[in-house]
Design a protein around this motif. Structure first.
Motif, PDB file in Angstrom:
ATOM      1  N   ARG A 299       0.763  -1.126   0.039  1.00  0.00           N
ATOM      2  CA  ARG A 299       0.048  -0.004   0.063  1.00  0.00           C
ATOM      3  C   ARG A 299       0.931   1.473  -0.059  1.00  0.00           C
ATOM      4  NH1 ARG A 299      -4.934  -2.045   2.655  1.00  0.00           N
ATOM      5  NH2 ARG A 299      -5.501   0.156   3.334  1.00  0.00           N
ATOM      6  N   LEU A 300       1.913   1.167   0.821  1.00  0.00           N
ATOM      7  CA  LEU A 300       2.796   2.243   0.835  1.00  0.00           C
ATOM      8  C   LEU A 300       3.628   2.664  -0.507  1.00  0.00           C
ATOM      9  CD1 LEU A 300       4.013   2.012   4.514  1.00  0.00           C
ATOM     10  CD2 LEU A 300       2.132   3.750   3.662  1.00  0.00           C
ATOM     11  N   HIS A 301       4.035   1.272  -1.017  1.00  0.00           N
ATOM     12  CA  HIS A 301       4.661   1.640  -2.231  1.00  0.00           C
ATOM     13  C   HIS A 301       3.875   2.042  -3.314  1.00  0.00           C
ATOM     14  CE1 HIS A 301       6.958  -0.494  -5.597  1.00  0.00           C
ATOM     15  NE2 HIS A 301       8.020   0.079  -5.126  1.00  0.00           N
ATOM     16  N   ALA A 302       2.806   1.601  -3.284  1.00  0.00           N
ATOM     17  CA  ALA A 302       1.617   2.076  -4.513  1.00  0.00           C
ATOM     18  C   ALA A 302       1.549   3.387  -4.383  1.00  0.00           C
ATOM     19  CB  ALA A 302       0.311   1.185  -4.319  1.00  0.00           C
ATOM     20  N   ARG A 303       1.477   4.218  -3.294  1.00  0.00           N
ATOM     21  CA  ARG A 303       1.328   5.524  -3.023  1.00  0.00           C
ATOM     22  C   ARG A 303       2.614   6.397  -3.298  1.00  0.00           C
ATOM     23  NH1 ARG A 303      -0.856   6.468   3.012  1.00  0.00           N
ATOM     24  NH2 ARG A 303       1.064   7.204   4.044  1.00  0.00           N
ATOM     25  N   GLY A 304       3.649   5.804  -3.362  1.00  0.00           N
ATOM     26  CA  GLY A 304       4.962   6.486  -3.885  1.00  0.00           C
ATOM     27  C   GLY A 304       5.699   6.851  -2.685  1.00  0.00           C
ATOM     28  N   ASP A 305       5.537   6.186  -1.477  1.00  0.00           N
ATOM     29  CA  ASP A 305       6.445   6.438  -0.375  1.00  0.00           C
ATOM     30  C   ASP A 305       7.599   5.859  -0.493  1.00  0.00           C
ATOM     31  OD1 ASP A 305       4.312   8.190   0.443  1.00  0.00           O
ATOM     32  OD2 ASP A 305       3.874   7.002   2.327  1.00  0.00           O
ATOM     33  N   ASP A 306       8.673   6.304   0.367  1.00  0.00           N
ATOM     34  CA  ASP A 306      10.172   5.685   0.257  1.00  0.00           C
ATOM     35  C   ASP A 306      10.118   4.584   1.294  1.00  0.00           C
ATOM     36  OD1 ASP A 306      11.334   7.086  -1.806  1.00  0.00           O
ATOM     37  OD2 ASP A 306      11.743   8.515  -0.328  1.00  0.00           O
ATOM     38  N   LEU A 307      10.400   3.370   0.748  1.00  0.00           N
ATOM     39  CA  LEU A 307      10.480   2.173   1.948  1.00  0.00           C
ATOM     40  C   LEU A 307      11.940   1.692   2.220  1.00  0.00           C
ATOM     41  CD1 LEU A 307       7.616  -0.147   0.495  1.00  0.00           C
ATOM     42  CD2 LEU A 307       7.585   1.750   1.935  1.00  0.00           C
ATOM     43  N   VAL A 308      12.134   1.375   3.439  1.00  0.00           N
ATOM     44  CA  VAL A 308      13.402   0.869   3.734  1.00  0.00           C
ATOM     45  C   VAL A 308      12.729  -0.616   4.366  1.00  0.00           C
ATOM     46  CG1 VAL A 308      15.363   0.836   5.349  1.00  0.00           C
ATOM     47  CG2 VAL A 308      14.287   3.063   4.326  1.00  0.00           C
ATOM     48  N   LEU A 309      13.183  -1.756   3.844  1.00  0.00           N
ATOM     49  CA  LEU A 309      12.467  -2.893   4.196  1.00  0.00           C
ATOM     50  C   LEU A 309      13.705  -3.792   4.943  1.00  0.00           C
ATOM     51  CD1 LEU A 309      10.788  -3.725   0.916  1.00  0.00           C
ATOM     52  CD2 LEU A 309       9.843  -2.671   2.913  1.00  0.00           C
ATOM     53  N   HIS A 310      13.285  -4.149   6.032  1.00  0.00           N
ATOM     54  CA  HIS A 310      14.108  -4.906   6.712  1.00  0.00           C
ATOM     55  C   HIS A 310      14.234  -6.371   6.242  1.00  0.00           C
ATOM     56  CE1 HIS A 310      14.989  -8.138  10.142  1.00  0.00           C
ATOM     57  NE2 HIS A 310      15.959  -7.261  10.159  1.00  0.00           N
TER      58      HIS A 310
END
Length: 232
Positions: free
Chosen positions: A23-34
């Motif tokens: 959901r966060l990726h789809a809205r264009g936010d930056d992700l830092v995935l552990h």
């Protein structure tokens, strides 16, 4: 959360974590995935193009400091979403120290350590820490001693952190989902010797909606504790 926000997420590989990350990726936010290890990091990078990864084994919180010292932590953290968790059922007369330590490490000590490392960035952004807890964090039942203890501890961590960091503008939310349709739930049913029917339990998307509601709430308000139960 206005503009481009950066979210650090544990447990993005499956279940609730995966739903939130999508959901966060789809809205264009930056992700830092552990990720637990480099192989897992590669898989997550392929699944979420543009995301960065942070590698460290939550089962060994004593080594996270060392692991992070060899990587660059994000400059900005608007939300830290603790979604990873492990469960291993057993009666008190069956549970070994190894099982106790594993659940306490992954579910409680590692979230505390990850939070400690990212607090400067969270304070600077007046960010948000979300702990995905469990109904077991509020009530313990037979065979759930170690898991429930780790989750009761996680509630204590969240409550203390909220009081400590309120002055710094950091918001803290605990989410207590009932049983959610996920690989973890399939494992629990297997351990209980019961047939697993995902349709009986909460859809991870519903928990994801709750988490997004908490972090998207205007800064004048803070959702502290949210309990989610299976509907009809």
């Amino acid at each position: 959360m206005a503009g481009m926000a950066t979210h650090v997420i544990t447990g993005a590989g499956s279940g609730i974590g995966s739903a939130v990350a999508r959901r966060l990726h789809a809205r264009g936010d930056d992700l830092v995935l552990h990720a637990r290890d480099a192989g897992r990091a590669k898989e997550l990078s392929a699944e979420f193009p543009g995301a960065t990864t942070l590698v460290g084994d939550l089962a060994e919180p004593d080594r996270l400091s060392w692991a992070f010292s060899h990587q660059s932590l994000p400059d900005r953290v608007d939300s830290l979403l603790h979604i990873a968790g492990v469960v291993d059922l057993g009666t008190v007369d069956e549970l070994t120290p190894r099982s106790w330590h594993h659940q306490l490490n992954v579910n409680l000590v590692a979230p505390a350590e990850l939070t400690r490392h990212l607090l400067p960035q969270l304070r600077a952004a007046r960010g948000h820490v979300v702990f995905v807890n469990s109904g077991a964090g509020l009530a313990a039942h037979a065979q759930w001693a170690a898991y429930a203890a780790s989750k009761h501890g996680l509630k204590a961590l969240a409550d203390s952190l909220r009081q400590e960091e309120h002055v710094n503008g950091v918001r803290v939310t605990s989410v207590y989902p009932g049983r959610t349709a996920s690989p973890m739930q399939a494992k629990v049913h297997q351990q209980e010797g019961k047939r697993y029917d995902p349709s009986q339990w909460i859809d991870p998307e519903s928990v994801a909606t709750t988490i997004l509601t908490a972090i998207d709430l205007p800064k004048d308000a803070e959702l502290n504790d949210v309990t989610i139960r299976p509907g009809s």
